[in-house]
Design a protein around this motif. Structure first.
Motif, short mmCIF file in Angstrom:
data_model
loop_
_atom_site.label_atom_id
_atom_site.label_comp_id
_atom_site.label_asym_id
_atom_site.label_seq_id
_atom_site.Cartn_x
_atom_site.Cartn_y
_atom_site.Cartn_z
N MET A 122 -29.59 57.48 120.52
CA MET A 122 -29.80 56.85 119.21
C MET A 122 -30.00 55.37 119.38
N ARG A 123 -30.94 54.84 118.64
CA ARG A 123 -31.14 53.39 118.65
C ARG A 123 -30.23 52.82 117.57
N GLN A 124 -30.50 51.60 117.15
CA GLN A 124 -29.78 51.05 116.00
C GLN A 124 -30.12 51.93 114.80
N GLY A 125 -29.13 52.46 114.14
CA GLY A 125 -29.37 53.36 113.00
C GLY A 125 -29.36 54.80 113.44
N GLY A 126 -29.05 55.68 112.50
CA GLY A 126 -29.00 57.11 112.80
C GLY A 126 -27.94 57.75 111.92
N SER A 127 -27.95 59.07 111.91
CA SER A 127 -26.98 59.77 111.06
C SER A 127 -26.54 61.06 111.73
N ILE A 128 -25.24 61.28 111.71
CA ILE A 128 -24.66 62.48 112.31
C ILE A 128 -23.92 63.24 111.21
N ARG A 167 -23.34 49.90 114.96
CA ARG A 167 -24.70 50.24 115.40
C ARG A 167 -25.54 50.83 114.26
N GLY A 168 -24.97 50.84 113.05
CA GLY A 168 -25.72 51.37 111.90
C GLY A 168 -25.81 52.88 111.91
N ILE A 169 -24.95 53.52 112.71
CA ILE A 169 -24.97 54.99 112.77
C ILE A 169 -23.91 55.51 111.80
N ARG A 170 -24.35 56.34 110.85
CA ARG A 170 -23.43 56.91 109.88
C ARG A 170 -22.97 58.29 110.37
#
Ligand SMILES: NC(=O)c1ccc[n+]([C@@H]2O[C@H](COP(=O)([O-])OP(=O)(O)OC[C@H]3O[C@@H](n4cnc5c(N)ncnc54)[C@H](O)[C@@H]3O)[C@@H](O)[C@H]2O)c1
Length: 246
Positions: A122-128, A167-170
């Motif tokens: 995952m780069r900056q951003g993403g959703s799990i 990292r903007g990952i939710r």
């Protein structure tokens, strides 16, 4: 989810398949991962037949080498759904060790291994989105190992949400009530049991995989851009309380 790369474990059946199909229908490039390669291929074929973009990979989510190999060809990850899961129906005192280990390894270690592999891509951003269960929100009898894994997934969701927010990952989880899938097929062999389970849901019925997929795809999408660390009950009211008029 145009142009987003979404990985779905357990994508060969039930809730995972519905998530894969819905993500693909909204424009994602979907990687369908499942222990059963033929089932994963069938999901990918169904998506392609509808004009969507999908690949499939066999994986045993409980095995680090297998997870590593399954992710080898995945160029990047924007979204992850961890739906691979198994269940045992026992109180703790009657739960065999082998079955306990199997449930822990697939439902919990599998989430760890797959999330780790996905986070690395995952780069900056993403959703799990993890698929937990209503058993994480209210107690259910006869589900010692299964409940332990689903409760742990709820805690892990909150932990991951905090660790990866910079990292903007939710990271969120969905807690389904009883849903018509292969996992619950045994229930319908016993009409009295099916009726008892139906009656536990204030909406008076079981859920369909597509109803879980709608919530999962919402959480994956930018529509949920300010939601992280949440546990969304998609359970016909099962976890809202008991249905008896007292
Ligand atoms: N069906 C329900 O009522 C319900 C309710 C709450 C939560 N859930 C959860 O939803 C998820 C999906 O369940 P479902 O009902 O769609 O079941 P399902 O049996 O239809 O699908 C589960 C999929 O996971 C795959 N799988 C099993 N072990 C695996 C492994 N080691 N590696 C990779 N894939 C593996 C199976 O091959 C199958 O395709 C599970 O985590 C389950 O606990 C289901």
């Amino acid at each position: 989810m145009h142009e987003k790369v979404v990985v779905v474990t357990g994508g060969g059946s039930g809730i995972g398949r519905a998530c894969a199909e819905r993500c693909a229908a909204s424009g994602a490039w979907v990687w369908v991962l499942d222990l059963k390669a033929a089932a994963a291929k069938e999901t990918a074929d169904r998506i392609q037949a509808q004009g969507g973009r999908a690949e499939f990979q066999a994986v045993d989510v409980s095995c680090s080498l297998s997870v590593e190999q399954a992710f080898e060809n995945i160029p990047r990850v924007d979204g992850l759904v961890t739906s691979a899961g198994v269940a045992e129906r026992n109180p703790l005192g009657e739960q065999e060790e082998a079955g306990w280990d199997r449930v822990m390894n697939v439902n919990l270690k599998g989430v760890y291994l797959v999330s780790k592999a996905a986070l690395a891509r995952m780069r900056q951003g993403g959703s799990i989105v993890h698929i937990s269960s209503a058993v994480a929100l209210i107690g259910h009898r006869n589900r010692a190992a299964y409940s332990a894994t689903k409760g742990a997934i709820l805690s892990l969701t909150r932990n991951m949400a905090l660790d990866y927010a910079p990292r903007g990952i939710r990271v969120n989880c969905v807690c389904p009530g009883f849903v018509h899938t292969a996992l619950t097929a045994a229930i319908f062999k016993d009409p009295a049991r099916a009726e008892r389970i139906r009656a536990l849901h204030p909406l008076g019925r079981l859920g369909e995989p597509e109803e879980i997929a709608k919530a999962v795809c919402f959480l994956l999408s930018d529509d949920a851009s300010f939601i992280t660390g949440a546990a969304l009950a998609v359970d016909g009211g099962l976890s809202a309380g008991h249905t008896a008029d007292i």
